[in-house]
Design a protein around this motif. Structure first.
Motif, short mmCIF file in Angstrom:
data_model
loop_
_atom_site.label_atom_id
_atom_site.label_comp_id
_atom_site.label_asym_id
_atom_site.label_seq_id
_atom_site.Cartn_x
_atom_site.Cartn_y
_atom_site.Cartn_z
N GLU A 126 0.79 -1.23 0.00
CA GLU A 126 0.00 0.00 0.00
C GLU A 126 0.83 1.28 0.00
O GLU A 126 1.89 1.36 0.63
N LEU A 127 0.30 2.27 -0.69
CA LEU A 127 0.82 3.63 -0.70
C LEU A 127 -0.19 4.51 0.02
O LEU A 127 -1.40 4.33 -0.14
N TYR A 128 0.32 5.47 0.79
CA TYR A 128 -0.55 6.34 1.57
C TYR A 128 -0.22 7.80 1.32
O TYR A 128 0.92 8.16 1.00
N SER A 129 -1.22 8.64 1.50
CA SER A 129 -1.11 10.07 1.24
C SER A 129 -1.06 10.87 2.54
O SER A 129 -1.81 10.60 3.48
N ASP A 130 -0.18 11.86 2.55
CA ASP A 130 -0.06 12.80 3.67
C ASP A 130 0.09 14.21 3.08
O ASP A 130 1.13 14.83 3.19
N THR A 131 -0.97 14.68 2.42
CA THR A 131 -0.90 15.96 1.70
C THR A 131 -0.61 17.14 2.60
O THR A 131 -0.02 18.12 2.17
N GLN A 132 -1.01 17.07 3.86
CA GLN A 132 -0.77 18.17 4.79
C GLN A 132 0.59 18.06 5.49
O GLN A 132 0.94 18.91 6.31
N LEU A 133 1.34 17.01 5.20
CA LEU A 133 2.68 16.77 5.75
C LEU A 133 2.70 16.56 7.26
O LEU A 133 3.75 16.66 7.89
N ALA A 134 1.57 16.24 7.84
CA ALA A 134 1.50 16.07 9.30
C ALA A 134 2.37 14.91 9.78
O ALA A 134 3.16 15.07 10.71
N VAL A 135 2.23 13.76 9.15
CA VAL A 135 3.02 12.58 9.53
C VAL A 135 4.46 12.76 9.09
O VAL A 135 5.40 12.46 9.84
N ILE A 136 4.66 13.29 7.90
CA ILE A 136 6.00 13.53 7.37
C ILE A 136 6.79 14.43 8.33
O ILE A 136 7.95 14.15 8.65
N GLN A 137 6.16 15.47 8.83
CA GLN A 137 6.84 16.37 9.79
C GLN A 137 7.06 15.67 11.12
O GLN A 137 8.12 15.82 11.73
N GLN A 138 6.07 14.90 11.57
CA GLN A 138 6.19 14.21 12.85
C GLN A 138 7.37 13.24 12.85
O GLN A 138 8.04 13.06 13.86
N TRP A 139 7.65 12.64 11.70
CA TRP A 139 8.77 11.71 11.58
C TRP A 139 10.08 12.45 11.29
O TRP A 139 11.14 11.83 11.22
N GLY A 140 10.01 13.76 11.08
CA GLY A 140 11.22 14.56 10.87
C GLY A 140 11.84 14.41 9.51
O GLY A 140 13.04 14.61 9.35
N VAL A 141 11.03 14.10 8.48
CA VAL A 141 11.59 13.85 7.16
C VAL A 141 11.05 14.82 6.09
O VAL A 141 11.11 14.53 4.89
N GLU A 142 10.58 15.98 6.50
CA GLU A 142 10.08 16.95 5.53
C GLU A 142 11.24 17.57 4.75
O GLU A 142 12.26 17.95 5.32
#
Length: 196
Positions: A126-142
């Motif tokens: 599966e591929l998942y979407s995080d358009t608001q970057l909430a999870v991406i930022q939480q993981w520190g990978v923005e």
């Protein structure tokens, strides 16, 4: 003539500056990069909720509740390095299944782009979407200023302990499938915390 130039100069000086909205997709490219780059070393997976291809919500922590997971953050469906990485993971999909490992991949792509990429590459994970970057930022990978994730790979053990992490500094800076498999074998049991 001087009067006309003075009026034009006054009008230009009084024109308000545009408002940049980092949460608006068309303006993500305009976000100014911070002065201090974050380097995040995670010991436990922060979890988070992402969007599925059909627009539903998925709590990613459920992926490693009882078995290991490989969590991939990728730049987007348009990135050739991402497409290559996803294709390589798919080629070795059975190796991960045999180890009892779940693969999930997250980007700031829209859900329709996830389906397009999954179909194009014949992916069965599966591929998942995080358009608001909430999870991406939480993981520190923005990837600051670009509104996308840096290429990043994490191995999360059952319960949430992270035993491997690689955050790329450039688009093609990613671990190979062999590196991921070796890290899975080495990290079958999370390492004990160092003595104080």
């Amino acid at each position: 003539m001087r009067y006309l130039l003075a009026v034009i100069a006054f009008a230009v000086a009084c024109t308000p500056a545009p408002v940049i909205r980092p949460d608006h997709p068309s303006q993500r490219q305009q976000v100014v990069e911070p002065q201090v780059e974050r380097t995040v070393e995670l010991t436990n997976a922060p979890g988070g909720t992402v969007t599925t291809r059909d627009g539903g919500h998925f709590d990613i922590a459920s992926a490693w509740a009882t078995k290991p997971a490989v969590v991939i953050f990728y730049r987007g469906h348009w990135c050739p390095h991402c497409q290559y990485q996803m294709s390589e993971l798919q080629k070795h999909r059975q190796d991960f299944v045999d180890r009892g490992v779940t693969i999930i991949a997250i980007s700031s792509d829209e859900p329709a782009d996830l389906t397009s990429m999954r179909d194009k590459l014949g992916l069965t994970f599966e591929l998942y979407s995080d358009t608001q970057l909430a999870v991406i930022q939480q993981w520190g990978v923005e990837d600051f200023g670009n509104g996308i994730a840096k290429p990043a790979t994490f191995i999360v053990q059952p319960g949430g302990a992270i035993t491997f992490q690689k955050v790329g500094v450039k688009p093609d800076d990613r671990p190979s499938v062999a590196e991921i498999e070796n890290a899975l074998d080495a990290g079958a049991t999370p390492a004990a915390a160092p003595a104080p």
